[in-house]
Design a protein around this motif. Structure first.
Motif, PDB file in Angstrom:
ATOM      1  N   GLY A   1      55.927 -28.934 -54.618  1.00  8.96           N
ATOM      2  CA  GLY A   1      55.952 -29.102 -53.169  1.00  8.96           C
ATOM      3  C   GLY A   1      55.627 -30.494 -52.669  1.00  8.96           C
ATOM      4  N   THR A   2      55.491 -31.477 -53.566  1.00 10.93           N
ATOM      5  CA  THR A   2      55.188 -32.832 -53.129  1.00 10.93           C
ATOM      6  C   THR A   2      56.475 -33.576 -52.764  1.00 10.93           C
ATOM      7  N   TRP A   3      56.321 -34.605 -51.940  1.00 12.46           N
ATOM      8  CA  TRP A   3      57.463 -35.397 -51.489  1.00 12.46           C
ATOM      9  C   TRP A   3      57.659 -36.623 -52.369  1.00 12.46           C
ATOM     10  N   GLN A   4      58.904 -37.028 -52.523  1.00 14.64           N
ATOM     11  CA  GLN A   4      59.250 -38.250 -53.239  1.00 14.64           C
ATOM     12  C   GLN A   4      60.550 -38.811 -52.682  1.00 14.64           C
ATOM     13  N   VAL A   5      60.845 -40.026 -53.058  1.00 11.79           N
ATOM     14  CA  VAL A   5      62.111 -40.654 -52.674  1.00 11.79           C
ATOM     15  C   VAL A   5      62.875 -40.966 -53.948  1.00 11.79           C
ATOM     16  N   GLU A   6      64.056 -40.382 -54.069  1.00  9.22           N
ATOM     17  CA  GLU A   6      64.890 -40.658 -55.238  1.00  9.22           C
ATOM     18  C   GLU A   6      65.792 -41.845 -54.927  1.00  9.22           C
ATOM     19  N   VAL A   7      65.726 -42.846 -55.761  1.00  9.00           N
ATOM     20  CA  VAL A   7      66.472 -44.085 -55.575  1.00  9.00           C
ATOM     21  C   VAL A   7      67.588 -44.163 -56.616  1.00  9.00           C
ATOM     22  N   THR A   8      68.792 -44.509 -56.157  1.00 12.27           N
ATOM     23  CA  THR A   8      69.928 -44.719 -57.060  1.00 12.27           C
ATOM     24  C   THR A   8      70.359 -46.175 -56.962  1.00 12.27           C
ATOM     25  N   LEU A   9      70.533 -46.822 -58.105  1.00 11.78           N
ATOM     26  CA  LEU A   9      70.902 -48.226 -58.152  1.00 11.78           C
ATOM     27  C   LEU A   9      72.419 -48.388 -58.239  1.00 11.78           C
TER      28      LEU A   9
ATOM     29  N   HIS B   1      48.899 -56.051 -62.288  1.00  9.54           N
ATOM     30  CA  HIS B   1      49.601 -57.328 -62.324  1.00  9.54           C
ATOM     31  C   HIS B   1      50.933 -57.149 -63.036  1.00  9.54           C
ATOM     32  N   ALA B   2      51.946 -57.853 -62.567  1.00 15.90           N
ATOM     33  CA  ALA B   2      53.286 -57.705 -63.118  1.00 15.90           C
ATOM     34  C   ALA B   2      53.941 -59.069 -63.288  1.00 15.90           C
ATOM     35  N   ASP B   3      54.970 -59.103 -64.112  1.00 15.52           N
ATOM     36  CA  ASP B   3      55.672 -60.348 -64.434  1.00 15.52           C
ATOM     37  C   ASP B   3      56.950 -60.441 -63.601  1.00 15.52           C
ATOM     38  N   ARG B   4      56.874 -61.200 -62.533  1.00 13.02           N
ATOM     39  CA  ARG B   4      58.023 -61.333 -61.635  1.00 13.02           C
ATOM     40  C   ARG B   4      59.196 -62.044 -62.304  1.00 13.02           C
ATOM     41  N   SER B   5      58.906 -62.954 -63.207  1.00 14.44           N
ATOM     42  CA  SER B   5      59.964 -63.746 -63.837  1.00 14.44           C
ATOM     43  C   SER B   5      60.868 -62.889 -64.730  1.00 14.44           C
ATOM     44  N   ARG B   6      60.345 -61.794 -65.254  1.00 12.46           N
ATOM     45  CA  ARG B   6      61.127 -60.919 -66.130  1.00 12.46           C
ATOM     46  C   ARG B   6      61.684 -59.709 -65.389  1.00 12.46           C
ATOM     47  N   GLY B   7      61.341 -59.564 -64.124  1.00 12.34           N
ATOM     48  CA  GLY B   7      61.725 -58.371 -63.394  1.00 12.34           C
ATOM     49  C   GLY B   7      62.999 -58.529 -62.582  1.00 12.34           C
ATOM     50  N   MET B   8      63.319 -57.488 -61.832  1.00 16.35           N
ATOM     51  CA  MET B   8      64.457 -57.467 -60.923  1.00 16.35           C
ATOM     52  C   MET B   8      63.916 -57.619 -59.511  1.00 16.35           C
ATOM     53  N   THR B   9      64.348 -58.638 -58.802  1.00 16.15           N
ATOM     54  CA  THR B   9      63.852 -58.889 -57.448  1.00 16.15           C
ATOM     55  C   THR B   9      65.007 -58.850 -56.448  1.00 16.15           C
ATOM     56  N   GLY B  10      64.681 -58.538 -55.205  1.00 19.79           N
ATOM     57  CA  GLY B  10      65.696 -58.529 -54.148  1.00 19.79           C
ATOM     58  C   GLY B  10      66.780 -57.491 -54.342  1.00 19.79           C
ATOM     59  N   VAL B  11      66.458 -56.372 -54.969  1.00 15.56           N
ATOM     60  CA  VAL B  11      67.454 -55.339 -55.258  1.00 15.56           C
ATOM     61  C   VAL B  11      67.738 -54.519 -53.998  1.00 15.56           C
ATOM     62  N   ARG B  12      69.013 -54.372 -53.663  1.00 18.83           N
ATOM     63  CA  ARG B  12      69.442 -53.483 -52.572  1.00 18.83           C
ATOM     64  C   ARG B  12      69.968 -52.207 -53.219  1.00 18.83           C
ATOM     65  N   VAL B  13      69.314 -51.094 -52.973  1.00 13.70           N
ATOM     66  CA  VAL B  13      69.675 -49.869 -53.671  1.00 13.70           C
ATOM     67  C   VAL B  13      70.993 -49.310 -53.150  1.00 13.70           C
ATOM     68  N   ALA B  14      71.660 -48.530 -54.003  1.00 16.00           N
ATOM     69  CA  ALA B  14      72.914 -47.897 -53.592  1.00 16.00           C
ATOM     70  C   ALA B  14      72.640 -46.737 -52.650  1.00 16.00           C
ATOM     71  N   SER B  15      71.565 -45.997 -52.900  1.00 15.33           N
ATOM     72  CA  SER B  15      71.198 -44.894 -52.013  1.00 15.33           C
ATOM     73  C   SER B  15      69.740 -44.528 -52.242  1.00 15.33           C
TER      74      SER B  15
END
Length: 239
Positions: free
Chosen positions: A157-165, A133-147
């Motif tokens: 050897g595992t896969w991940q997605v690196e997100v830049t804001l 469970h998380a607190d939506r009121s204190r979080g960041m919503t609707g974020v469009r990432v830069a990349s």
């Protein structure tokens, strides 16, 4: 401070310092190699902490409790399941999928029940399912990432997605992570929610000022090359 908290803090500071140095020096090849090593070390440290946390969560209820996610307009909250995209095709519509970054309030060692408002983090052969469970009121919503980019770890050897804001969201992210860093587990974690689904709950040991985070899934190895590429395209269709 125990190893699971201390080591990721050191790795996070090294990670941010090396990235800043390479940016200032023009991103030469040797610097880029050092940054890659720091990135991999940070991922390994975070994964080690998640595995340690899972073991503690089985033994101590204090590590896994429950809370709430705010729902607009009085809608009945439902349970959301961690589920990387499946099937053929990327699902890329040309429009970036927004991301919500929400501070975790608590989690319990079982799948969410219908109407609980939580997000189910699926289990594995070695780790039970959790209802987060998380607190939506204190979080960041609707974020469009830069990349966003899919990449394969050179360490395990595992896969991940690196997100830049974006710069503006980077400042907000630093404030959010700084505000939860000193909290006890699991309230020093943030939930990554995309398309209404939970994609992971990374923890932080200090404010993340670099504006980057990695999505690796609920458990190590959850993402394949196809699902990582798919998610990166959904977050950053212009790639």
């Amino acid at each position: 401070m125990n190893d699971s908290a201390e080591h990721p803090l050191h790795e996070t500071l090294l990670h941010d310092a090396l990235h800043a140095h390479v940016r200032e020096s023009g991103g030469h090849a040797a610097g880029a190699h050092l940054v890659g090593l720091a990135d991999d070390a940070l991922r390994v440290a975070r994964r080690r902490q998640r595995l340690a946390r899972a073991g503690v969560g089985v033994a101590a209820v204090a590590v896994a409790a429950t809370a709430w996610v705010a729902v607009a307009h009085g809608a009945t909250p439902g349970a959301h399941v961690v589920g990387p995209a499946t099937g053929g095709g990327s699902g890329n519509t040309g429009k970036a999928a927004p991301v919500s970054i929400l501070p975790v309030i608590s989690s319990t060692e079982h799948a969410c029940t219908h109407g609980s408002g939580g997000y189910t983090q699926h289990g594995s052969a070695t780790q039970p399912a959790f209802c987060v469970h998380a607190d939506r009121s204190r979080g960041m919503t609707g974020v469009r990432v830069a990349s966003a980019k899919a990449e394969k770890s050179t360490v395990d050897g595992t896969w991940q997605v690196e997100v830049t804001l974006s710069p503006a969201d980077r400042t907000r992210f630093a404030a959010l992570t700084g505000s939860i860093a000193a909290a006890p587990v699991p309230r020093n974690e943030f939930a990554i929610v995309i398309d209404g689904r939970l994609w992971g709950t990374p923890y932080v040991a200090s404010a993340v000022t670099g504006g980057r985070f990695e999505i690796v899934g609920a458990n190590v190895g959850d993402l394949t090359g196809a699902t990582a590429q798919d998610l990166a395209l959904r977050l950053d269709p212009g790639k």
